[in-house]
Write an enzyme that holds these catalytic residues in place. Structure first.
Site, PDB file in Angstrom:
ATOM      1  N   GLY A   1       0.814  -1.201   0.000  1.00 21.09           N
ATOM      2  CA  GLY A   1       0.000   0.000   0.000  1.00 21.09           C
ATOM      3  C   GLY A   1       0.848   1.251   0.000  1.00 21.09           C
ATOM      4  O   GLY A   1       1.984   1.252   0.486  1.00 21.09           O
TER       5      GLY A   1
ATOM      6  N   ASP B   1      -2.170  -8.057   0.749  1.00 20.96           N
ATOM      7  CA  ASP B   1      -0.949  -8.226  -0.056  1.00 20.96           C
ATOM      8  C   ASP B   1      -0.706  -9.693  -0.375  1.00 20.96           C
ATOM      9  O   ASP B   1      -0.372 -10.048  -1.506  1.00 20.96           O
ATOM     10  CB  ASP B   1       0.253  -7.640   0.696  1.00 20.96           C
ATOM     11  CG  ASP B   1       0.163  -6.127   0.839  1.00 20.96           C
ATOM     12  OD1 ASP B   1       0.310  -5.437  -0.183  1.00 20.96           O
ATOM     13  OD2 ASP B   1      -0.076  -5.651   1.954  1.00 20.96           O
TER      14      ASP B   1
ATOM     15  N   HIS C   1      -0.384   0.761  10.143  1.00 20.70           N
ATOM     16  CA  HIS C   1      -1.680   1.258   9.671  1.00 20.70           C
ATOM     17  C   HIS C   1      -2.569   1.610  10.857  1.00 20.70           C
ATOM     18  O   HIS C   1      -3.778   1.711  10.731  1.00 20.70           O
ATOM     19  CB  HIS C   1      -2.393   0.214   8.826  1.00 20.70           C
ATOM     20  CG  HIS C   1      -1.541  -0.345   7.753  1.00 20.70           C
ATOM     21  ND1 HIS C   1      -0.869  -1.534   7.888  1.00 20.70           N
ATOM     22  CD2 HIS C   1      -1.218   0.134   6.533  1.00 20.70           C
ATOM     23  CE1 HIS C   1      -0.174  -1.763   6.784  1.00 20.70           C
ATOM     24  NE2 HIS C   1      -0.361  -0.766   5.950  1.00 20.70           N
TER      25      HIS C   1
ATOM     26  N   HIS D   1       3.393   4.889   3.030  1.00 21.99           N
ATOM     27  CA  HIS D   1       4.556   4.592   3.868  1.00 21.99           C
ATOM     28  C   HIS D   1       5.850   5.127   3.267  1.00 21.99           C
ATOM     29  O   HIS D   1       6.933   4.685   3.632  1.00 21.99           O
ATOM     30  CB  HIS D   1       4.699   3.075   4.043  1.00 21.99           C
ATOM     31  CG  HIS D   1       3.465   2.405   4.535  1.00 21.99           C
ATOM     32  ND1 HIS D   1       2.940   2.658   5.775  1.00 21.99           N
ATOM     33  CD2 HIS D   1       2.634   1.500   3.955  1.00 21.99           C
ATOM     34  CE1 HIS D   1       1.846   1.921   5.949  1.00 21.99           C
ATOM     35  NE2 HIS D   1       1.632   1.216   4.847  1.00 21.99           N
TER      36      HIS D   1
END
Lengths: 334, 334
Positions: B54, B110, B219, B57
């Site tokens: 994602g 993922d 997260h 980051h």
């Protein structure tokens, strides 16, 4: 204040301790103060590059010593110039017989203390020269350029200085090239939020929930206008207009650029800023030789960013291309 | 929300655009999606390293492609796994005839999407293997290590993977070394504040003015305890106890360490954290070969940090010492 610190009055000393430990093979403390030098300094036959200023802007200046960068740094307290004796220790550590060049941001306290240290160094037989960085176009008009403050342009100017000194050029030559780099460099910053200082717990200034400040200095000095918060696109256009017209940068110029975070502004946002900035430079047919994106000159956890351009010529381009290997900034070709 | 963005639903696409423009000589987009590869990929005769996950980051994962690092990255939306077709594009771009190794954090989305892409790639004749990163000791007990999440340990594991692939080792060998790096790596994070997501304007969680959370995920996943905010020294001791006992790291071990900012935590604070962490390692006679300090795996503007250790052996040390030159992480010897 939500910060990872111990005692407020020890934040700078503990930061320096951590820095020394993390880079124990590259750097050393000199004197019994917050003066830090490259392990191998002084290097005989090379002009020494000494940088410094107040803490709180890390990685600037503390972490910019290393190969192709500075030889020694005089590290002050938060937003406070290093004292002359700290600068003198850094000077001695960097002096390899060819003299020392001082590079620092153009702030009253720094000017006073570096000038005093320069006198003391001369009395010890260490020849020295000074280049003050005044890249912030928002801080004074073009005809008062020597009144301007130094901000993120420090990165490129220190990089050029380190590279030039390593060619073995003499002090006069190094100074002249670094002055050219300084004269070719312009920056502007904006702030979205205040910073909280780790040594006091205080905010640097107040800014409304829907406000931003264009031209804000790195210690919270007032900028040129306080406006309603805008989109990244509008913000970057405002910044670009001011910075590009100042040199001015013209069609056909080749530049290196920096999009710098002041702290809490993320790399995701910096890329969005660069996306827009790059389009503007393309419209104006200004050629970007290289672009750096990251947090190099910070104001603690302040949200905001600055953009910097350095116009290249043949010499500056060649020096820009040499390796730089400091804890806070690395640049190399494969 | 005080962020430098345009439209909320375009933040990731515009970030990728900016990244491509800023690194136009090093990277290229592949497919018509957010898959990005090194300009020279695929390199014939070399295992391709494909990373991803994602967005949000940064620099992880987007900015970790380059010499001695990954060949291609599949970039998802904020905190959302890249879709299988994006991963497949990255795979094709990295496949130079010797197969592809996938490396990503161990999160359900993922795992599902990379597994689907892996099947699709096999159907196209691209051999591939997978190493999932699960370095976060706070996210599951040691006997459920495969349930753990991946956090800042990604940096070292991707660095080792890139270096190993460049030796010309075959897929089985590269996988085996990267698994060793993963199995030798442990991290733990803490959060002092929440993050604000640029695509929604929402905070990821709520945390009281005097609270911190130990073991917080990247997260905002719950950690192991929510406690009153402590000094840096106490915080680091708490973190170190948990991370060191987990492998466990023992007297005589040689390690590389990372002190990583989650976003708004400054480099000044990270050095203070390292100052304390280094003392603890010294007490325990764990030898630090190298220490990285910076923001490599972030959660937007969340204040907090993580510490990572990777235990070295002769092979990992040699691979660690090779050059890495990606926009988000550079490492080289002078």
């Amino acid at each position: 204040m939500k910060k990872l610190i111990n005692e407020m009055d020890k934040v700078v000393d503990e930061c320096v301790e951590g820095f020394l430990k993390a880079n124990k093979n590259q750097v050393k403390r000199v004197g019994n103060v917050n003066a830090i030098a490259r392990k191998e300094a002084p290097k005989q036959g090379k002009v020494g590059i000494v940088i410094g200023g107040g803490a709180g802007h890390e990685p600037l200046f503390l972490e910019f010593i290393g190969g192709g960068m500075a030889d020694a740094v005089a590290h002050g307290d938060i937003f406070a110039a290093p004292s002359p004796n700290v600068i003198l220790e850094a000077t001695r550590a960097a002096a390899g017989g060819e003299g020392v060049l001082y590079i620092y941001g153009n702030y009253e306290g720094d000017v006073m203390n570096f000038d005093m240290a320069a006198e003391m160094a001369k009395n010890e037989g260490i020849e020295n020269e000074t280049v003050r960085v005044w890249d912030d176009v928002a801080s004074a008009s073009p005809d008062e350029i020597e009144e301007r403050r130094g901000i993120s342009g420090d990165l490129f100017i220190i990089k050029i200085a380190g590279a030039k000194a390593e060619t073995g050029a003499d002090l006069e030559d190094v100074k002249s090239t670094v002055e050219k780099a300084r004269d070719n460099t312009r920056s502007i910053g904006i702030a979205l939020t205040s910073a909280t200082l780790p040594n006091t717990g205080e905010k640097t200034f107040e800014l409304g929930e829907d406000e931003m400040e264009v031209g804000m200095g790195v210690h919270g000095e007032p900028g040129v206008e306080r406006i309603k918060i805008k989109s990244a696109e509008e913000t970057v256009r405002t910044m670009a207009d001011k910075v590009l017209e100042d040199l001015p940068f013209r069609s056909g110029d080749e530049v290196v650029t920096l999009v710098n975070s002041y702290g809490a502004t993320t790399r995701l946002e910096l890329q969005i800023v660069y996306d827009e900035f790059s389009s503007i430079l393309e419209e104006r047919k200004i050629d970007v030789y290289d672009a750096e994106i990251g947090a190099y000159c910070t104001t603690q956890d302040m949200a905001g960013c600055s953009i910097t351009l350095m116009k290249l010529d043949r010499e500056l381009k060649k020096l820009y291309n040499t390796d730089a290997n400091s804890p806070g900034y690395k640049h190399f070709q494969e």
